[in-house]
Motif scaffolding. Structure first.
Motif: not given
Length: 155
Positions: A76, A79, A81-82, A85, A111, A113
């Protein structure tokens, strides 16, 4: 078994130190990585009483789980993959609309990410993944030794 559990305890103390002494708030995935460490620490406590193969295998599973979550978190951060959320909340029961708005506006956004800290090119999630994989190997070694001891005791 105790060495592997102590490793999880050290990682937990480190994470809590970064959080409370270093003022580095954890993200959702950081919390997810902590839960298996708590389970591994619990397995270490059980191993004090009964160093059984099953206890060691549970510890290995816990350490491997947090290593896997750490790899996921690194993906993550990079980046590849996501990430999730969704977010967690500290609770809103009994708050007026203006208090709720104040709470939302004052809440820091952590966050998953973004790399908040790294050492030698690895983020905390990366270090957790590597060290936890080594701890899983220690747990498996302990399981193997416990199985050998059990086998020789029964002969």
């Amino acid at each position: 078994m105790l060495l592997a559990a102590a490793g999880s305890a050290a990682l937990m103390l480190g994470a809590l130190g970064f959080q409370y002494l270093g003022d580095l708030a954890p993200c959702k995935l950081c919390y997810w990585q902590r839960y298996p460490h708590v389970a591994a620490i619990g397995a270490g406590a059980v191993a004090l009483v009964a160093p059984l193969v099953l206890v060691a295998l549970f510890g290995a599973l816990a350490a491997a789980t947090t290593a896997g979550i750490g790899v996921y978190h690194v993906g993550v951060e990079q980046r590849w993959w996501e990430g999730p959320n969704t977010c967690t909340s500290s609770g809103t029961a009994g708050l007026s609309p203006s208090e709720l708005l104040d709470q939302i506006l004052a809440a820091p956004v952590i966050r998953c990410d973004e790399i908040a800290w790294d050492f030698m090119g690895l983020s905390m999630a990366g270090w957790n993944a590597l060290i936890s994989a080594a701890l899983a190997a220690l747990w498996l070694l302990a399981a193997w030794k416990a199985a050998q001891a059990s086998s020789s005791a029964s002969q």
